[in-house]
Design an enzyme around this catalytic site. Structure first.
Site, PDB file in Angstrom:
ATOM      1  N   ASN A  89       0.803  -1.010   0.013  1.00  0.00           N
ATOM      2  CA  ASN A  89      -0.036  -0.074   0.114  1.00  0.00           C
ATOM      3  C   ASN A  89       1.042   0.880  -0.476  1.00  0.00           C
ATOM      4  OD1 ASN A  89      -2.383   2.019   0.565  1.00  0.00           O
ATOM      5  ND2 ASN A  89      -1.924   1.674   2.637  1.00  0.00           N
ATOM      6  N   HIS A 140       0.554   5.437   1.395  1.00  0.00           N
ATOM      7  CA  HIS A 140       0.073   5.916   2.298  1.00  0.00           C
ATOM      8  C   HIS A 140       0.529   7.611   2.639  1.00  0.00           C
ATOM      9  CE1 HIS A 140      -2.329   6.452   5.999  1.00  0.00           C
ATOM     10  NE2 HIS A 140      -1.223   7.139   6.447  1.00  0.00           N
TER      11      HIS A 140
END
EC number: 2.1.2.2
Length: 188
Positions: free
Chosen positions: A102, A104
């Site tokens: 991911n 962020h």
């Protein structure tokens, strides 16, 4: 050739950047974009760039094996979350260990966790008078934003920066570094 599947919930600028980055790559290609939002612009971007794009609902994602079966059929070498807002189910993470990452929009562990996404993060950074922020690319685990950090890039936050100013700086970092980090991970 390594295979990338992207999960996204919104406009898809990071997904488009990744698709374009890997378009002529000898190392990898984006083979599919999946979204929990049937009206997400990312689906249109993917289709325009000739990448398979599908949407799914919460039942298909976390209460059945529908999305898991799509992933198993796609055989991704890496699953990339690019603005994907739902927590990833443990049974999917278990099926693809150390293959889900991911990006962020903050320097984790600061400004991570449930509800900390997009402008919420940038508003918190400005409200707390931070002097720097950045992006964190990390592995996904069973908790929001707590997986092992792969890479971080920083930028300054000026005293007069608004949340929108911070968002623009973060976007630049994502556009520059996210594809490069994904590429490096796939070369290992």
């Amino acid at each position: 050739m390594k295979r990338i599947v992207i999960f996204a919930s919104g406009s898809g600028s990071n997904a488009e950047n990744l698709i374009k980055f890997f378009h002529n790559s000898d190392n990898a290609s984006v083979i599919q974009v999946l979204s929990n939002n049937p009206r997400a612009k990312v689906l249109d971007r993917a289709k325009r760039l000739k990448v398979s794009a599908l949407s799914f609902n919460r039942i298909a994602f976390s209460r059945s094996e529908d999305v898991l079966n799509i992933l198993k059929a796609s055989k991704p070498d890496l699953i990339v979350l690019a603005g994907f807002l739902w927590k990833f189910p443990e049974f999917i993470l278990d099926a693809f260990p150390d293959k889900v990452i991911n990006v962020h929009p903050a320097l984790l562990p600061k400004y991570g966790g449930k509800g900390m996404y997009g402008m919420h993060v940038h508003e918190a950074v400005v409200a707390n008078n931070e002097t720097e922020t950045g992006i964190t690319i990390h592995y996904v685990n069973e908790n929001y934003d707590e997986g092992a950090v792969i890479f971080q890039a920083k930028c300054n936050v000026a005293a007069n920066d608004t949340a929108e100013d911070v968002a623009a700086k973060i976007h630049e970092l994502e556009m520059e570094y996210f594809p490069k980090v994904v590429d490096e991970l796939l070369k290992k």
